[in-house]
Design a protein around this motif. Structure first.
Motif, PDB file in Angstrom:
ATOM      1  N   GLU A  75       0.865  -1.191   0.000  1.00  0.00           N
ATOM      2  CA  GLU A  75       0.000   0.000   0.000  1.00  0.00           C
ATOM      3  C   GLU A  75       0.898   1.236   0.000  1.00  0.00           C
ATOM      4  O   GLU A  75       1.763   1.386   0.858  1.00  0.00           O
ATOM      5  CB  GLU A  75      -0.902   0.005   1.219  1.00  0.00           C
ATOM      6  CG  GLU A  75      -1.864   1.181   1.257  1.00  0.00           C
ATOM      7  CD  GLU A  75      -2.800   1.137   2.447  1.00  0.00           C
ATOM      8  OE1 GLU A  75      -3.547   2.098   2.629  1.00  0.00           O
ATOM      9  OE2 GLU A  75      -2.744   0.133   3.211  1.00  0.00           O
ATOM     10  N   ASP A  76       0.655   2.126  -0.994  1.00  0.00           N
ATOM     11  CA  ASP A  76       1.494   3.320  -1.076  1.00  0.00           C
ATOM     12  C   ASP A  76       0.956   4.399  -0.135  1.00  0.00           C
ATOM     13  O   ASP A  76      -0.108   4.234   0.474  1.00  0.00           O
ATOM     14  CB  ASP A  76       1.581   3.824  -2.521  1.00  0.00           C
ATOM     15  CG  ASP A  76       0.242   4.318  -3.060  1.00  0.00           C
ATOM     16  OD1 ASP A  76      -0.713   4.476  -2.260  1.00  0.00           O
ATOM     17  OD2 ASP A  76       0.143   4.534  -4.270  1.00  0.00           O
ATOM     18  N   PRO A  77       1.674   5.499   0.008  1.00  0.00           N
ATOM     19  CA  PRO A  77       1.263   6.558   0.930  1.00  0.00           C
ATOM     20  C   PRO A  77      -0.121   7.130   0.623  1.00  0.00           C
ATOM     21  O   PRO A  77      -0.788   7.674   1.519  1.00  0.00           O
ATOM     22  CB  PRO A  77       2.336   7.622   0.746  1.00  0.00           C
ATOM     23  CG  PRO A  77       3.543   6.849   0.323  1.00  0.00           C
ATOM     24  CD  PRO A  77       3.006   5.768  -0.548  1.00  0.00           C
ATOM     25  N   LEU A  78      -0.559   7.014  -0.615  1.00  0.00           N
ATOM     26  CA  LEU A  78      -1.876   7.566  -0.970  1.00  0.00           C
ATOM     27  C   LEU A  78      -2.997   6.557  -0.746  1.00  0.00           C
ATOM     28  O   LEU A  78      -4.162   6.852  -0.989  1.00  0.00           O
ATOM     29  CB  LEU A  78      -1.867   8.007  -2.432  1.00  0.00           C
ATOM     30  CG  LEU A  78      -0.864   9.127  -2.772  1.00  0.00           C
ATOM     31  CD1 LEU A  78      -0.899   9.417  -4.274  1.00  0.00           C
ATOM     32  CD2 LEU A  78      -1.185  10.365  -1.972  1.00  0.00           C
ATOM     33  N   GLY A  79      -2.657   5.393  -0.295  1.00  0.00           N
ATOM     34  CA  GLY A  79      -3.670   4.392  -0.008  1.00  0.00           C
ATOM     35  C   GLY A  79      -3.943   3.431  -1.138  1.00  0.00           C
ATOM     36  O   GLY A  79      -4.820   2.578  -1.028  1.00  0.00           O
ATOM     37  N   TYR A  80      -3.202   3.561  -2.199  1.00  0.00           N
ATOM     38  CA  TYR A  80      -3.391   2.631  -3.303  1.00  0.00           C
ATOM     39  C   TYR A  80      -2.665   1.311  -2.999  1.00  0.00           C
ATOM     40  O   TYR A  80      -1.535   1.309  -2.506  1.00  0.00           O
ATOM     41  CB  TYR A  80      -2.869   3.230  -4.616  1.00  0.00           C
ATOM     42  CG  TYR A  80      -3.682   4.404  -5.101  1.00  0.00           C
ATOM     43  CD1 TYR A  80      -4.890   4.194  -5.768  1.00  0.00           C
ATOM     44  CD2 TYR A  80      -3.229   5.721  -4.897  1.00  0.00           C
ATOM     45  CE1 TYR A  80      -5.630   5.273  -6.204  1.00  0.00           C
ATOM     46  CE2 TYR A  80      -3.976   6.795  -5.340  1.00  0.00           C
ATOM     47  CZ  TYR A  80      -5.173   6.574  -5.991  1.00  0.00           C
ATOM     48  OH  TYR A  80      -5.912   7.641  -6.425  1.00  0.00           O
TER      49      TYR A  80
END
Length: 295
Positions: A233-238
């Protein structure tokens, strides 16, 4: 014509150890009495007294002792001893046969020992023993096998790097079923080498060279390529996934068949001019070696 007592004295193949011992004791006693009486009464009267005493003992203790009495009366103490030995002839024969078999057994073991053992003795320090020679060869064989194990470990690293697989996961997945100090029998290897050379021109260096030629096969390495999907999960929530490819390697236990390959042996082939196979010759020689070493 033989009397029934004569026929019975030959025996039917069995002995009575207790009676034989009793006979021996009584014969000794009779001999002692006879010697004492001879000084006092003369040899002729002593012989009669000895015979009479022995016959009386025969009535009390049985037929076998009566035979000893007859021997005493007829031939003196030596006759009694011979008669006692005759009553135990079957057991004595078995003991004699056993002794002969033991001697033959020892000779067979010595003859069947690997010639490389004795050749190696002369290459060691003065005073080297049979055990010293075996240990020297055994340690050298063990060194070759331990080095072969290290080759297998390096082979795993080569598989990982050459395939570009994930190193960490691949190393974690490694299944090492090998033990470089077990799974092989130095006595069998030494015997196999000597048999392969028909016990001629055997040398330590030649044996180790042939073992080294197959060291890469001693601990076989097999592998299977695996893949695993990892989610992140990336920092943007993806959420996204990544495929990781790794290799699952297996280092197998020592492969004894490489010994036959190293020395070019066909276990089923006839061994020289002997009526046995190479496999039987190796087994016999290895067992003779183990027995000589107290194993």
């Amino acid at each position: 014509m033989q009397s029934s007592s004569d026929i019975q004295s030959l025996g039917d193949g069995s002995d009575n150890a207790g009676n034989a011992a009793t006979q021996g004791i009584k014969a000794a006693k009779q001999a002692g009495k006879m010697a004492g009486n001879a000084a006092a009464k003369g040899a002729e009267e002593a012989t009669k007294a000895a015979a009479g005493a022995a016959v009386k003992a025969g009535v009390q203790t049985g037929k076998a002792v009566a035979n000893v009495a007859a021997g005493t009366a007829a031939g003196g103490p030596w006759g009694a001893v011979i008669s006692a030995a005759w009553s135990m002839r079957h057991t004595l024969f078995k003991v004699l046969v056993s002794i002969c078999l033991v001697i033959v057994f020892i000779v067979v073991i010595i003859v069947s020992l690997p010639s490389i053992i004795f050749r190696n003795i002369f290459g060691l320090d003065d005073g080297a023993s049979f055990n010293d020679s075996y240990n020297d060869l055994s340690y050298s064989i063990t060194d070759v096998i331990q080095e072969a194990y290290q080759v297998s470990l390096l082979s795993v690293d080569d598989i990982i790097s050459e395939g570009g697989y994930d190193y960490g996961r691949s190393k974690d997945a490694l299944m090492d079923n090998a033990n470089p100090t077990q799974g092989f029998d130095p006595a069998y290897i030494i015997a196999a080498y000597s048999v392969s050379m028909l016990q001629e021109n055997t040398t330590k260096d030649d044996m180790l060279s042939k073992l080294n030629s197959v060291s890469g096969l001693m601990f076989p390495v097999t592998y299977v390529v695996r893949q695993v999907e990892n989610f992140f999960e990336d920092p943007l929530g993806y959420i996204f996934s990544e495929i990781t490819t790794f290799v699952e390697c297996v280092i197998h236990p020592f492969d004894n068949s490489v010994i036959l390959k190293a020395f070019g042996i066909d276990l089923d082939a006839k061994y020289g001019s002997f009526d046995i196979t190479y496999g039987e010759a190796i087994d016999n020689m290895a067992e003779g070696l183990r027995l000589s070493l107290g194993g």
